[in-house]
Design a protein around this motif. Structure first.
Motif, short mmCIF file in Angstrom:
data_model
loop_
_atom_site.label_atom_id
_atom_site.label_comp_id
_atom_site.label_asym_id
_atom_site.label_seq_id
_atom_site.Cartn_x
_atom_site.Cartn_y
_atom_site.Cartn_z
N MET A 78 0.78 -1.23 0.05
CA MET A 78 0.01 0.08 -0.06
C MET A 78 0.86 1.31 0.04
N LYS A 79 0.56 2.01 -1.12
CA LYS A 79 1.47 3.20 -0.86
C LYS A 79 1.34 4.26 0.25
N ARG A 80 2.15 5.03 0.38
CA ARG A 80 2.19 6.00 1.54
C ARG A 80 1.02 6.99 1.46
N THR A 81 0.69 7.67 0.17
CA THR A 81 -0.45 8.57 -0.18
C THR A 81 -1.64 7.95 0.10
N ASN A 82 -1.68 6.61 -0.21
CA ASN A 82 -3.01 5.89 0.01
C ASN A 82 -3.25 5.72 1.31
N ARG A 83 -2.29 5.39 2.33
CA ARG A 83 -2.27 5.29 3.73
C ARG A 83 -2.80 6.69 4.29
N ILE A 84 -2.32 7.69 3.95
CA ILE A 84 -2.50 9.03 4.50
C ILE A 84 -3.99 9.43 4.12
N PHE A 85 -4.42 9.10 2.83
CA PHE A 85 -5.53 9.31 2.26
C PHE A 85 -6.82 8.56 3.25
N VAL A 86 -6.49 7.35 3.43
CA VAL A 86 -7.28 6.45 4.29
C VAL A 86 -7.55 7.00 5.81
#
Length: 71
Positions: free
Chosen positions: A1-9
């Protein structure tokens, strides 16, 4: 899971639980005014507050430790 996805979630969950937290705060105010039983709204408020704080913590971790939070 990409960092930007984790931040978004994490950000989305913070926003969602933030709204829930505000609803709980409103319910608690109503209970203090005598519109609802205090014990019920107090437990509801505590649950929402805990969820909101957890979501904020997840957001902070996603921002601060990109490699560690990928594990």
């Amino acid at each position: 899971m990409k960092r930007t996805n984790r931040i978004f979630v994490a950000y989305n969950s913070m926003m969602f639980f933030g709204t829930e937290y505000r609803h709980a705060l409103c319910a608690l105010k109503m209970a203090n005014l005598g519109y609802a039983p205090k014990s019920c709204t107090m437990s509801y408020y505590n649950v929402c507050r805990a969820r909101y704080l957890n979501a904020m913590l997840a957001l902070r971790i996603a921002y601060t430790y990109p490699k560690e939070s990928a594990k």
